[in-house]
Scaffold this motif. Structure first.
Motif, PDB file in Angstrom:
ATOM      1  N   ARG A 196     -60.979 -47.928  95.891  1.00 33.23           N
ATOM      2  CA  ARG A 196     -61.589 -46.751  95.262  1.00 33.23           C
ATOM      3  C   ARG A 196     -60.789 -45.490  95.595  1.00 33.23           C
ATOM      4  NH1 ARG A 196     -66.371 -45.180  92.997  1.00 33.23           N
ATOM      5  NH2 ARG A 196     -67.079 -43.071  93.421  1.00 33.23           N
ATOM      6  N   LEU A 234     -58.891 -42.952  92.974  1.00 37.28           N
ATOM      7  CA  LEU A 234     -59.068 -41.502  92.929  1.00 37.28           C
ATOM      8  C   LEU A 234     -57.717 -40.789  92.953  1.00 37.28           C
ATOM      9  CD1 LEU A 234     -62.121 -41.049  95.333  1.00 37.28           C
ATOM     10  CD2 LEU A 234     -62.099 -40.779  92.854  1.00 37.28           C
ATOM     11  N   ASP A 269     -61.820 -44.930  85.197  1.00 40.39           N
ATOM     12  CA  ASP A 269     -63.250 -44.642  85.291  1.00 40.39           C
ATOM     13  C   ASP A 269     -64.082 -45.926  85.353  1.00 40.39           C
ATOM     14  OD1 ASP A 269     -62.737 -41.959  85.257  1.00 40.39           O
ATOM     15  OD2 ASP A 269     -63.073 -41.702  83.110  1.00 40.39           O
ATOM     16  N   ARG A 272     -63.699 -47.409  88.769  1.00 41.48           N
ATOM     17  CA  ARG A 272     -64.460 -46.640  89.763  1.00 41.48           C
ATOM     18  C   ARG A 272     -65.941 -47.012  89.704  1.00 41.48           C
ATOM     19  NH1 ARG A 272     -63.875 -40.533  89.104  1.00 41.48           N
ATOM     20  NH2 ARG A 272     -65.143 -40.573  90.992  1.00 41.48           N
TER      21      ARG A 272
END
Length: 318
Positions: free
Chosen positions: A178, A182, A229, A232
């Motif tokens: 994760r 980012l 996205d 995530r």
């Protein structure tokens, strides 16, 4: 290292010409690449090419977002190249006009090396400064895909496999992925905004002449944003799932300890009473005192276990 190629009017490629010959009338356009330059080589941005001091300053300070500036006679672009190992951005700076393109990067650039080799193999007739800018941006964006696909495959493996790893280990691995996502998004999203700006402003001729190609790059960046996205969201779901598993496991452990402690409370009380060694305790002299006490303890333990089962306390272990 500084390398250069120059394209003559008769479509020949000349390599590593002296700087004063680059502006010869016989040269149609040229490309100079500053690859991991020394301080002396970096000074040539101002001494030889006379670029604006603010643009030169940007070359030596990492900018958080890609950008495009317009100066007298040329455009200055700051692009971000994704490092596949650390998932951090390396900066690629480009000065471009109709007559030249100058690229500057403090780290090795896979995109610049790839396009350089392409120009040398395909010949000058297929290229121009504006096309090289397109190929550089296209290569940068294409190189965003492999690390993202790698992270996506790893997440699918974690989700599908019956792992023997502890939930905490898996949670830590998911958090690492994760975090990489980012960092990747911080590279992709600003690049997407930059390409959108290039497409929206009509005055950039080197974009408008190849608008269909830049639209294709923009579509790729939109797809990359969607991949980031969605991954995530997947990491969030996996994190919640494994935290729930970890929580249930801790509840089972606490329930086990609670049951054991609850059973031993009355047994400890009985043992404590008959361990006080008072003189006038008739049971201490009774022939059957010890077996009766042990039997009483066993009956209490069995009754308590039966009551716990009736209340459904053991369902957490299923």
């Amino acid at each position: 290292m500084i390398r250069s190629i120059a394209i003559t009017r008769d479509k020949k490629i000349l390599k590593d010409l002296p700087y004063q010959e680059l502006n010869s009338p016989e040269i149609i356009w040229y490309w100079v690449d500053f690859s991991v330059p020394t301080e002396a080589e970096s000074n040539k941005l101002g001494e030889i090419f006379h670029f604006h001091p603010l643009a030169i300053e940007d070359c030596f300070h990492f900018l958080q977002r890609p950008k495009l500036d317009e100066y007298d006679g040329y455009h200055f672009l700051v692009l971000h190249e994704l490092n596949h190992d650390s998932f951090v951005s390396d900066e690629l700076d480009i000065f471009v006009s109709e007559r030249y393109i100058v690229t500057f990067h403090l780290e090795e650039s896979m995109a610049a090396d790839h396009v350089w080799q392409r120009v040398m193999q395909e010949g000058p007739s297929e290229h121009s400064p504006s096309k090289i800018v397109y190929h550089l941006i296209d290569k940068l964006v294409d190189d965003y895909f492999p690390p993202l696909y790698k992270m996506e495959d790893r997440l699918n493996e974690i989700e599908d496999e019956e792992s023997h790893k502890s939930p905490q280990t898996v949670i830590n691995e998911v958090f690492d992925i994760r975090s990489d996502l980012l960092r990747t998004r911080r590279t992709i999203a600003p690049m997407r905004d930059l390409i959108y700006r290039l497409l929206s402003i009509q005055k950039f001729d080197f974009v408008q002449t190849q608008k269909a190609y830049f639209n294709d790059i923009y579509d790729h960046l939109l797809k990359l944003t969607e991949i980031v996205d969605s991954n995530r969201e997947l990491t969030s779901d996996m994190r919640d799932s494994y935290e729930s598993i970890n929580s249930n496991r801790m509840n089972a452990i606490m329930m086990t300890l609670t049951i054991v402690s609850t059973i031993f409370i009355p047994l400890t009380f009985i043992a404590g009473v008959y361990g006080m060694n008072f003189a006038n305790m008739p049971e201490l002299q009774w022939k059957y005192g010890y077996p009766v006490a042990m039997l009483l303890m066993a009956i209490i333990a069995v009754v308590m276990l039966w009551r716990f089962k009736r209340k459904g306390w053991f369902n957490i272990f299923k």
